[in-house]
Design a protein around this motif. Structure first.
Motif, short mmCIF file in Angstrom:
data_model
loop_
_atom_site.label_atom_id
_atom_site.label_comp_id
_atom_site.label_asym_id
_atom_site.label_seq_id
_atom_site.Cartn_x
_atom_site.Cartn_y
_atom_site.Cartn_z
N MET A 283 0.84 -1.20 0.00
CA MET A 283 0.00 0.00 0.00
C MET A 283 0.88 1.25 0.00
N ASP A 284 0.57 2.16 -0.88
CA ASP A 284 1.40 3.36 -1.03
C ASP A 284 0.58 4.49 -1.65
N ARG A 285 1.23 5.64 -1.78
CA ARG A 285 0.60 6.81 -2.41
C ARG A 285 1.65 7.51 -3.25
N ASN A 286 1.42 7.55 -4.56
CA ASN A 286 2.38 8.11 -5.50
C ASN A 286 1.72 9.24 -6.29
N LEU A 287 2.32 10.41 -6.23
CA LEU A 287 1.72 11.61 -6.83
C LEU A 287 2.71 12.28 -7.76
N ASP A 288 2.26 12.62 -8.97
CA ASP A 288 3.03 13.41 -9.93
C ASP A 288 2.24 14.68 -10.24
N VAL A 289 2.90 15.83 -10.16
CA VAL A 289 2.23 17.11 -10.43
C VAL A 289 3.14 17.95 -11.31
N PHE A 290 2.53 18.59 -12.30
CA PHE A 290 3.21 19.59 -13.12
C PHE A 290 2.33 20.83 -13.15
N ARG A 291 2.89 21.98 -12.78
CA ARG A 291 2.09 23.21 -12.69
C ARG A 291 2.87 24.38 -13.29
N LEU A 292 2.19 25.13 -14.15
CA LEU A 292 2.73 26.37 -14.72
C LEU A 292 1.78 27.49 -14.39
N SER A 293 2.30 28.58 -13.82
CA SER A 293 1.44 29.71 -13.45
C SER A 293 2.15 31.02 -13.74
N ASN A 294 1.36 32.08 -13.76
CA ASN A 294 1.88 33.41 -14.03
C ASN A 294 1.18 34.42 -13.13
N ARG A 295 1.93 35.43 -12.75
CA ARG A 295 1.37 36.54 -11.97
C ARG A 295 1.93 37.83 -12.55
N THR A 296 1.04 38.71 -12.95
CA THR A 296 1.42 39.98 -13.56
C THR A 296 0.84 41.12 -12.73
N VAL A 297 1.66 42.12 -12.46
CA VAL A 297 1.26 43.23 -11.59
C VAL A 297 1.45 44.54 -12.34
N PHE A 298 0.39 45.35 -12.30
CA PHE A 298 0.41 46.68 -12.91
C PHE A 298 0.07 47.69 -11.82
N ALA A 299 1.03 48.53 -11.48
CA ALA A 299 0.87 49.46 -10.36
C ALA A 299 0.68 50.88 -10.85
N LEU A 300 -0.36 51.54 -10.34
CA LEU A 300 -0.62 52.94 -10.62
C LEU A 300 -0.46 53.72 -9.32
N ASP A 301 -0.66 55.01 -9.38
CA ASP A 301 -0.48 55.83 -8.19
C ASP A 301 -1.46 55.48 -7.08
N SER A 302 -2.70 55.23 -7.44
CA SER A 302 -3.74 55.04 -6.42
C SER A 302 -4.25 53.61 -6.31
N LEU A 303 -3.86 52.71 -7.22
CA LEU A 303 -4.33 51.34 -7.15
C LEU A 303 -3.32 50.40 -7.81
N THR A 304 -3.46 49.12 -7.50
CA THR A 304 -2.61 48.07 -8.05
C THR A 304 -3.48 46.96 -8.61
N ILE A 305 -3.20 46.55 -9.83
CA ILE A 305 -3.94 45.48 -10.50
C ILE A 305 -3.04 44.26 -10.60
N GLU A 306 -3.53 43.12 -10.09
CA GLU A 306 -2.79 41.87 -10.16
C GLU A 306 -3.62 40.84 -10.91
N ALA A 307 -2.99 40.13 -11.84
CA ALA A 307 -3.67 39.10 -12.62
C ALA A 307 -2.86 37.81 -12.54
N GLY A 308 -3.56 36.69 -12.37
CA GLY A 308 -2.91 35.39 -12.29
C GLY A 308 -3.57 34.39 -13.22
N ALA A 309 -2.80 33.40 -13.64
CA ALA A 309 -3.32 32.31 -14.47
C ALA A 309 -2.51 31.06 -14.17
N TRP A 310 -3.13 29.89 -14.27
CA TRP A 310 -2.41 28.66 -13.98
C TRP A 310 -2.99 27.49 -14.75
N LEU A 311 -2.11 26.53 -15.00
CA LEU A 311 -2.46 25.28 -15.65
C LEU A 311 -1.71 24.16 -14.93
#
Length: 427
Positions: A283-311
Motif C-alpha cells: 500500500m502506497d501513495r504516488n503523486l506526480d504534479v506539473f504546474r505552470l502559473s503566471n502573476r502579472t502586476v500593474f501598479a498605478l499611483d492610487s491602485l494596483t492590479i494583479e492578474a494570475g493564471a495557472w495550468l
C-alpha cells in the motif's frame, strides 16, 4: 536601518565640519573623506521581501501570522505541516510522511483525506484545486521564503471561501534574495538523506530562481519509505517601474509507502511495526504534479492590479486499503484570477479596499481497481485486478469578492466584506 544610518552619518559630518576652531589653531582647509551608504531596496512588483510582507500584515486588524523559512529550517522540516506546527491557531498533523492535515480554527479537523477547509496559494496564485481540496505534498519547505497565514474571514483578502481562511506560500526570487547558489545536505536516522540545490540571480530587468530537492528515507516504521524529488523555479521580468510579470514552474514526483494503523496494544508494544496487509499489498501513495502559473502586476499611483493564471496536471496512484482497492486518478486544471487593491483618504477616515474574481475549472478521471487476488488474499505487490468503478468528475468555481477597511481610529478598524460564490460539481 541603512537609510537611517546614512542620515546619522551626514549629521555627524556636518557637526564635524562646522565645529568651532580651538584657540591657537590656524584656519586651514580640511579634506573629509566622502562616505556613501547604500541600501538594497525591494522594488519588485511581483515579489515582496519578508520585511515588506510583515509591514503589510501589520496593517490587517485581524488574525494573521507570518512564518519565515529561517524559523523552521534549523530542524528537519519534511512538509509544510512541520513548518506551521508552532503557529498559533493552526493545527498541523503529519498523517503519512509528507502528507499533512492542516486545520485553522477547527476547519476540516476531522478530514481523513482530501485536505479541505483552507484556500492555499503560492505567490498569490491558488494551488487549491477547483474541487476545494489541496495537495500539501506539492509544497517543498526548502523552496519557501515565508508563509502568510490569513485566519478565518481574514482570508477574504484572496477571496477565500474556506472556513479556515487562506495560506499564501511565498517563494524566493532573484529580486528579493542575494544572488548565488547554495547546496544543503542532510542525513539522519532510518536511512534519511535529503539534498537541496538552489540558484538565483538578477540582471537588469530580469531575475530568476530555481531549486531541486531529493528526499529518501526508510521511515521510523516498517513500510514507510519515502522517495521524492521536487523542482521549482520562477522567472521575473520588469517591463517598467509600473509593470512586471513572473512565471512559476513546479514539477514533482512524490512516492511514499503507507505504514497503516495499529491497535492500541500494538502501538504501545511495537510502535514501529506495520500491519502485514500493508506490506503484502504494498500500500502506497504516488503523486506526480506539473504546474505552470503566471502573476502579472500593474501598479498605478492610487491602485494596483494583479492578474494570475495557472495550468496544472496531476496523476495519482494510490493503493489505499484492502477494502477500497487501488485508486488511479488523472486530472487537469486551469484558472484565472484578478484583484485590484487601493486606498484613499477622507476627512474622517482612511479606507483600504480590494475587489477580485477567481475562476477555476478541473476535470478528474478516477478509476478504482480491486486487488488482483481479491480484497483479503495477500499479494506480493499492489497488482490491479478488476475495475470496480470509474468516475469522470468536473468542478467549476467562480468567486467574486470585495472588502473595505475603514480606519476609525488608531485602535479601531471596521471591515465590511461581500462575496459571491458559484460552485458546480458534476460526476
Amino acid at each position: 536601518m541603512k537609510i537611517t544610518r546614512k542620515l546619522l552619518i551626514s549629521l555627524a559630518l556636518i557637526a564635524i565640519s562646522s565645529a568651532p576652531q580651538a584657540k591657537g589653531q590656524d584656519h586651514q582647509s580640511q579634506s573629509i573623506e566622502e562616505v556613501v551608504v547604500t541600501a538594497d531596496i525591494d522594488n519588485s512588483l511581483s515579489a515582496h521581501s519578508a520585511s515588506e510582507a510583515i509591514h503589510n500584515l501589520q496593517r490587517v486588524p485581524g488574525g494573521v501570522d507570518l512564518v519565515r523559512a529561517e524559523d523552521y529550517l534549523v530542524e528537519f522540516t519534511q512538509s509544510i505541516g512541520d513548518a506551521l506546527k508552532f503557529t498559533p491557531g493552526v493545527y498541523a498533523d503529519t498523517s503519512a510522511q509528507r502528507d499533512n492535515r492542516i486545520s485553522i480554527r477547527g476547519s476540516a479537523a476531522n478530514a481523513t483525506y482530501e485536505r479541505r477547509g483552507i484556500t492555499v496559494l503560492r505567490d498569490g496564485v491558488p494551488i487549491s484545486r477547483a474541487s476545494g481540496s489541496t495537495e500539501y505534498q506539492e509544497i517543498d519547505p526548502l523552496s519557501i521564503d515565508y508563509i502568510e497565514i490569513y485566519k478565518g474571514s481574514n482570508g477574504l483578502r484572496y477571496g477565500a471561501a474556506s472556513l479556515g481562511g487562506a495560506i499564501n506560500v511565498v517563494t524566493p526570487t532573484g529580486a528579493t534574495s542575494k544572488a548565488g547558489s547554495n547546496i544543503r545536505l542532510e542525513s539522519g536516522s532510518f536511512d534519511t538523506y535529503r539534498t537541496s540545490i538552489n540558484t538565483k540571480g538578477r540582471n537588469d530587468a530580469f531575475d530568476y530562481y530555481g531549486a531541486v530537492t531529493k528526499l529518501n528515507s526508510s521511515g521510523f516504521r516498517e513500510h514507510s519509505e519515502v522517495d521524492s524529488i521536487y523542482s521549482f523555479g520562477n522567472v521575473g521580468y520588469k517591463f517598467s517601474d509600473n509593470l512586471e510579470t513572473r512565471f512559476f514552474l513546479t514539477a514533482l514526483q512524490d512516492n511514499f509507502e503507507l505504514a497503516g494503523s495499529l491497535t492500541h496494544d500494538q502501538a504501545l508494544s511495537n510502535p514501529d511495526m506495520s500491519p502485514e496487509s500493508n506490506i503484502e499489498r504494498d500500500m502506497d501513495r504516488n503523486l506526480d504534479v506539473f504546474r505552470l502559473s503566471n502573476r502579472t502586476v500593474f501598479a498605478l499611483d492610487s491602485l494596483t492590479i494583479e492578474a494570475g493564471a495557472w495550468l496544472a496536471t496531476r496523476y495519482l496512484d494510490h493503493a489505499i486499503t484492502p477494502y477500497a482497492g487501488i485508486i488511479e486518478q488523472s486530472g487537469m486544471e486551469f484558472g484565472i484570477s484578478t484583484d485590484i487593491t487601493g486606498d484613499f483618504q477622507l476627512d474622517i477616515t482612511d479606507i483600504s479596499w480590494v475587489i477580485g474574481i477567481t475562476h477555476a475549472e478541473s476535470n478528474n478521471e478516477s478509476e478504482l481497481f480491486a486487488y488482483s487476488e481479491g480484497p483479503f488474499s495477500p499479494t506480493p505487490t499492489a497488482k490491479k485486478g478488476d475495475l470496480s468503478s470509474k468516475d469522470d468528475r468536473n468542478a467549476t468555481n467562480t468567486v467574486i469578492y470585495g472588502q473595505l477597511d475603514f480606519s476609525l481610529s488608531e485602535s479601531l478598524n471596521l471591515i465590511a466584506g461581500a462575496q459571491y460564490i458559484s460552485s458546480v460539481r458534476e460526476n
